[in-house]
Design a protein around this motif. Structure first.
Motif, PDB file in Angstrom:
ATOM      1  N   PHE A  82      -6.553  -1.889  18.821  1.00 38.13           N
ATOM      2  CA  PHE A  82      -7.735  -2.335  18.527  1.00 38.13           C
ATOM      3  C   PHE A  82      -8.648  -1.347  17.733  1.00 38.13           C
ATOM      4  N   GLY A  83      -8.617   0.149  18.106  1.00 40.50           N
ATOM      5  CA  GLY A  83      -9.304   0.958  17.465  1.00 40.50           C
ATOM      6  C   GLY A  83      -8.597   1.496  16.139  1.00 40.50           C
ATOM      7  N   GLU A  84      -7.277   1.255  16.070  1.00 41.35           N
ATOM      8  CA  GLU A  84      -6.803   1.387  14.811  1.00 41.35           C
ATOM      9  C   GLU A  84      -6.918   0.375  13.688  1.00 41.35           C
ATOM     10  N   SER A  85      -7.081  -0.736  14.371  1.00 44.55           N
ATOM     11  CA  SER A  85      -7.501  -1.963  13.355  1.00 44.55           C
ATOM     12  C   SER A  85      -8.943  -1.754  12.738  1.00 44.55           C
ATOM     13  N   ILE A  86     -10.010  -1.127  13.576  1.00 41.15           N
ATOM     14  CA  ILE A  86     -11.196  -0.981  13.213  1.00 41.15           C
ATOM     15  C   ILE A  86     -11.081   0.194  12.220  1.00 41.15           C
ATOM     16  N   LEU A  87     -10.392   0.874  12.548  1.00 44.98           N
ATOM     17  CA  LEU A  87     -10.265   2.221  11.448  1.00 44.98           C
ATOM     18  C   LEU A  87      -9.642   1.625  10.205  1.00 44.98           C
ATOM     19  N   ASP A  88      -8.707   0.776  10.188  1.00 47.96           N
ATOM     20  CA  ASP A  88      -8.187   0.468   8.846  1.00 47.96           C
ATOM     21  C   ASP A  88      -9.134  -0.479   8.062  1.00 47.96           C
ATOM     22  N   LYS A  89     -10.044  -1.218   8.927  1.00 44.03           N
ATOM     23  CA  LYS A  89     -11.281  -1.773   8.372  1.00 44.03           C
ATOM     24  C   LYS A  89     -12.181  -0.845   7.537  1.00 44.03           C
ATOM     25  N   MET A  90     -12.590   0.148   8.288  1.00 44.38           N
ATOM     26  CA  MET A  90     -13.304   0.974   7.561  1.00 44.38           C
ATOM     27  C   MET A  90     -12.755   1.849   6.261  1.00 44.38           C
ATOM     28  N   TRP A  93     -12.746  -0.751   3.176  1.00 43.31           N
ATOM     29  CA  TRP A  93     -14.012  -0.962   2.620  1.00 43.31           C
ATOM     30  C   TRP A  93     -14.618   0.575   2.103  1.00 43.31           C
ATOM     31  N   GLY A  94     -13.964   1.661   2.617  1.00 45.42           N
ATOM     32  CA  GLY A  94     -14.217   2.882   2.143  1.00 45.42           C
ATOM     33  C   GLY A  94     -13.410   3.373   0.972  1.00 45.42           C
ATOM     34  N   GLY A  95     -12.425   2.287   0.444  1.00 42.66           N
ATOM     35  CA  GLY A  95     -11.610   2.686  -0.612  1.00 42.66           C
ATOM     36  C   GLY A  95     -10.543   3.790  -0.413  1.00 42.66           C
ATOM     37  N   LEU A  96     -10.129   3.980   1.047  1.00 46.56           N
ATOM     38  CA  LEU A  96      -9.179   4.916   1.468  1.00 46.56           C
ATOM     39  C   LEU A  96      -7.903   4.490   1.926  1.00 46.56           C
ATOM     40  N   TYR A  97      -7.744   2.983   1.829  1.00 49.36           N
ATOM     41  CA  TYR A  97      -6.468   2.251   2.248  1.00 49.36           C
ATOM     42  C   TYR A  97      -5.394   2.311   1.080  1.00 49.36           C
ATOM     43  N   ASN A  98      -4.162   2.669   1.584  1.00 47.14           N
ATOM     44  CA  ASN A  98      -3.116   2.176   0.602  1.00 47.14           C
ATOM     45  C   ASN A  98      -2.697   0.806   0.712  1.00 47.14           C
ATOM     46  N   MET A  99      -3.402  -0.148  -0.418  1.00 55.09           N
ATOM     47  CA  MET A  99      -3.011  -1.335  -0.682  1.00 55.09           C
ATOM     48  C   MET A  99      -1.349  -1.867  -0.920  1.00 55.09           C
ATOM     49  N   ASP A 100      -0.740  -0.725  -1.335  1.00 52.49           N
ATOM     50  CA  ASP A 100       0.623  -0.751  -1.851  1.00 52.49           C
ATOM     51  C   ASP A 100       1.537  -0.888  -0.706  1.00 52.49           C
ATOM     52  N   GLU A 101       1.034  -0.514   0.500  1.00 56.23           N
ATOM     53  CA  GLU A 101       1.658  -0.715   1.701  1.00 56.23           C
ATOM     54  C   GLU A 101       1.524  -2.043   2.507  1.00 56.23           C
ATOM     55  N   VAL A 102       0.856  -2.997   2.016  1.00 50.26           N
ATOM     56  CA  VAL A 102       0.589  -4.120   2.440  1.00 50.26           C
ATOM     57  C   VAL A 102       1.588  -5.375   1.930  1.00 50.26           C
ATOM     58  N   CYS A 133      -7.360  -9.768   3.976  1.00 47.49           N
ATOM     59  CA  CYS A 133      -7.607 -11.014   3.287  1.00 47.49           C
ATOM     60  C   CYS A 133      -8.616 -10.854   2.123  1.00 47.49           C
ATOM     61  N   ARG A 134      -9.900 -10.187   2.749  1.00 47.42           N
ATOM     62  CA  ARG A 134     -10.950 -10.239   1.793  1.00 47.42           C
ATOM     63  C   ARG A 134     -10.736  -9.362   0.734  1.00 47.42           C
ATOM     64  N   VAL A 135     -10.149  -8.218   1.068  1.00 44.80           N
ATOM     65  CA  VAL A 135     -10.122  -7.087  -0.017  1.00 44.80           C
ATOM     66  C   VAL A 135      -8.955  -7.486  -0.865  1.00 44.80           C
ATOM     67  N   LEU A 136      -7.839  -8.288  -0.517  1.00 47.33           N
ATOM     68  CA  LEU A 136      -6.861  -8.560  -1.411  1.00 47.33           C
ATOM     69  C   LEU A 136      -7.472  -9.814  -2.319  1.00 47.33           C
ATOM     70  N   SER A 137      -8.595 -10.330  -1.971  1.00 48.87           N
ATOM     71  CA  SER A 137      -9.060 -11.499  -2.848  1.00 48.87           C
ATOM     72  C   SER A 137      -9.923 -10.930  -3.853  1.00 48.87           C
ATOM     73  N   ARG A 138     -10.342  -9.474  -3.840  1.00 48.46           N
ATOM     74  CA  ARG A 138     -10.853  -8.809  -4.700  1.00 48.46           C
ATOM     75  C   ARG A 138     -10.216  -8.254  -5.560  1.00 48.46           C
ATOM     76  N   GLN A 139      -8.951  -7.877  -5.138  1.00 48.96           N
ATOM     77  CA  GLN A 139      -8.116  -7.299  -6.011  1.00 48.96           C
ATOM     78  C   GLN A 139      -7.385  -8.499  -7.168  1.00 48.96           C
TER      79      GLN A 139
END
Length: 313
Positions: A82-90, A93-102, A133-139
């Motif tokens: 759960f904590g890892e999931s919260i970190l991923d959300k942050m 939205w902080g622009g630090l997640y590698n979307m190529d890994e999804v 899902c939300r971030v992908l819709s913005r991309q």
């Protein structure tokens, strides 16, 4: 309701928001492994001081282990996911997640529908990280979504996401009860080829919630019928979306559920129970693939009309 049967909205599942701000800073500066080293003491304190979520996690893991025939880690590992999931959300939205890994599965269903100008209803769950899902819709500008939420119980966390990126709140619609005006607004968006997202695995926030009791992980559980009633009102295609993390990689699955939903006046309850049961089976399928990824930390198998859990503690 008894204490064990408290509604999920009365439990502040993000009450350690201040701690997550600190952990987010650690991850940004030092990386994910130092974050994990600090995460466990924070989670140990949270699990120790929050008996209701702790019991709910233990009960879920017990049922999942019995149903899957596998030995599962304990409560602390569940909360760590759960904590890892919260970190991923942050990070998202902080622009630090590698979307190529999804890894996307079935996204062509949404893309084809959007290209044809035909929107639909997306039923999601509290499995994994639905912010993807939300971030992908913005991309992908061809896929536009509106998310129906009840966020008042987690306002501090949503404010934190908004501080990271104001766009995190742009496509959220706060809904406690579905009014005719809200239904009309959603119908207009779907007619424009957009998608409306609603969770299908939490009992609605109302004095007399409408639910169907169906089998989930080998025992009866109450699932909301609101998403299926909404689908019947909107008369649009219905899809399911699930997000899980496996072997360090995020996966998002899109599935066709119904071309449209028509609920007959005769045996209305039976039709809604069939829809809720079909959804529950797909949720169970994906939860079995990632058993630590389901984050409903309340007594999910508590049946309101009995005012007691169906299993002994």
């Amino acid at each position: 309701m008894s204490a064990r049967g408290l509604h999920w909205a009365s439990l502040n599942e993000f009450s350690f928001v201040a701690g997550m701000r600190f952990l987010f800073w650690i991850c940004r500066v030092f990386g994910r492994w130092p974050f994990r080293l600090v995460l466990y003491p924070v989670l140990a304190w949270y699990v120790f001081t929050k008996p209701l979520p702790r019991r709910a996690s233990r009960e879920y893991l017990r049922r999942m282990a019995a149903h899957s025939g596998r030995k599962l880690p304990g409560v602390l590992r569940h909360f760590a996911a759960f904590g890892e999931s919260i970190l991923d959300k942050m990070l998202l939205w902080g622009g630090l997640y590698n979307m190529d890994e999804v890894a996307l599965h079935g996204a062509e269903l949404m893309a084809n529908a959007a290209t044809a100008g035909r929107g639909g209803l997306l039923i999601c769950s509290h499995l994994g990280n639905m912010e993807l899902c939300r971030v992908l819709s913005r991309q992908r500008r061809d896929i536009r979504i509106t998310v129906l939420v009840h966020t008042r119980h987690a306002q501090a966390f949503n404010d934190m996401l908004a501080s990271l990126n104001p766009e995190s709140a742009l496509n959220l619609v706060q809904v406690t009860e579905m009014s005719p005006a809200t239904a009309m607004m959603l119908a207009e968006r779907i007619a424009r080829g957009e998608f409306v997202v609603i969770a299908g695995d939490r009992v609605p926030v109302s004095p007399n919630p409408r639910v169907a009791v169906v089998d989930f992980l080998g025992a009866p559980a109450a699932f909301p019928v609101g998403p299926h009633i909404l689908a019947g009102i909107l008369q649009c295609p219905v899809y399911l979306v699930f997000s899980v993390r496996r072997n360090g990689r995020a996966h998002v699955y899109f599935e066709a559920f119904r071309d449209s939903v028509r609920i007959p006046r005769k045996d209305r309850d039976g039709a809604l129970a069939q829809l809720a049961g079909d959804y529950a089976r797909r949720l169970e399928h994906h939860a079995l693939q990632a058993p630590l990824e389901w984050f409903n930390f309340y007594d999910f198998w508590h049946l309101p009309e009995l005012d007691s859990p169906d299993a002994p503690r």
